[in-house]
Design a protein around this motif. Sequence first.
Motif, PDB file in Angstrom:
ATOM      1  N   GLU A 241     113.489   1.560  50.637  1.00 40.43           N
ATOM      2  CA  GLU A 241     112.180   0.948  50.436  1.00 40.43           C
ATOM      3  C   GLU A 241     112.351  -0.528  50.095  1.00 40.43           C
ATOM      4  N   ASP A 242     113.346  -0.809  49.276  1.00 39.32           N
ATOM      5  CA  ASP A 242     113.573  -2.192  48.834  1.00 39.32           C
ATOM      6  C   ASP A 242     115.041  -2.330  48.433  1.00 39.32           C
ATOM      7  N   ILE A 243     115.768  -3.039  49.238  1.00 43.20           N
ATOM      8  CA  ILE A 243     117.215  -3.118  49.013  1.00 43.20           C
ATOM      9  C   ILE A 243     117.543  -3.849  47.698  1.00 43.20           C
ATOM     10  N   THR A 244     116.577  -4.549  47.120  1.00 37.75           N
ATOM     11  CA  THR A 244     116.832  -5.221  45.838  1.00 37.75           C
ATOM     12  C   THR A 244     116.362  -4.360  44.653  1.00 37.75           C
ATOM     13  N   ALA A 245     115.929  -3.132  44.922  1.00 35.69           N
ATOM     14  CA  ALA A 245     115.409  -2.251  43.861  1.00 35.69           C
ATOM     15  C   ALA A 245     116.439  -2.056  42.754  1.00 35.69           C
ATOM     16  N   SER A 246     115.949  -1.982  41.504  1.00 34.44           N
ATOM     17  CA  SER A 246     116.893  -1.760  40.410  1.00 34.44           C
ATOM     18  C   SER A 246     116.596  -0.467  39.662  1.00 34.44           C
ATOM     19  N   ILE A 247     115.511   0.199  40.060  1.00 37.89           N
ATOM     20  CA  ILE A 247     115.135   1.440  39.374  1.00 37.89           C
ATOM     21  C   ILE A 247     114.688   2.492  40.395  1.00 37.89           C
ATOM     22  N   VAL A 248     115.077   3.728  40.139  1.00 34.55           N
ATOM     23  CA  VAL A 248     114.622   4.836  40.995  1.00 34.55           C
ATOM     24  C   VAL A 248     113.418   5.486  40.313  1.00 34.55           C
TER      25      VAL A 248
END
Length: 270
Positions: A241-248
């Motif tokens: 969804e967002d390669i920079t995501a930091s939280i699931v």
Amino acid sequence: PSITRGVTVEIPKVSWDDIGGLNDLKKKLKQAVEWPLKHSDAFSRLGVSPMRGILLHGPPGCSKTTLAKAAAHAAQASFFSLSGAELFSMYVGEGEALLRNTFRRARLVAPSIIFFDEADVIAAKRGNGSSGSTTVGERLLSTLLTEMDGLEEAKGILVLAATNRPHAIDAALMRPGRFDLVLYVPPPDLEARYEILRVHTRGMKVGNDVDLRQLAEETEHFTGAELEGLCREAGIVALREDITASIVHARHFQTVKSSLKPALTKQEID
Ligand code: ATP
């Protein structure tokens, strides 16, 4: 690291804490494994022969292999892993040689645990298969029986075997002094599923919106392996969804869950 084709040897890193649920079983196994491996002298002092084999049975993906590894880790034992199916598929004589060789190596580096996955393939009941395959199986089984009987003098070696088909195991293996202990590894109940989800999200950054208790309730019939997969996939969905995501987040878990169908049927669980 592999040293002989078909066998891997190491002291596994996985510990009891990496296995969710199954607390009573872990306790039983811990004692059954640690006593003969760590205190073999105490057994000989009393003239009692220590346990030689433990059979773990239950549906696939519910931690039989992981339990065997954790047991080896706890006892700091070398872990030799053999697959029944692989032994069975080897050239004539090669499987027996590998079996004997494995027991020999295990003796050299004791304490050791020899683990047989898909044990039913080589320990199948004798004399009820097609003629060709029966011979291979019979020879492997009789080699295994000889080696297990030879453990009488060997100290610090324990054989663990896993199967999904305990009824297919030859009765000769179930005699005292061979597989002395038979343990059922059940599919996870609600509490165990919660514990398993906790284990597999331990190293993940999960949002506050993720409710593992609720997730455990919604994953009836899931195996440990499937719950592990669910956690990993949720992380991948978040990154997709967002390669920079930091939280699931909870929605990532939900996306994966709704696409999964548990492999275990109600029948297998009962
Ligand atoms: P099979 O019969 O298919 O060989 P198995 O019963 O030996 O399966 P494992 O190989 O031990 O199952 O487990 C498969 C995966 O599922 C492992 O990676 C393990 O981490 C995970 N798993 C299964 N049960 C649990 C559990 N109770 N806690 C944590 N992880 C689990």
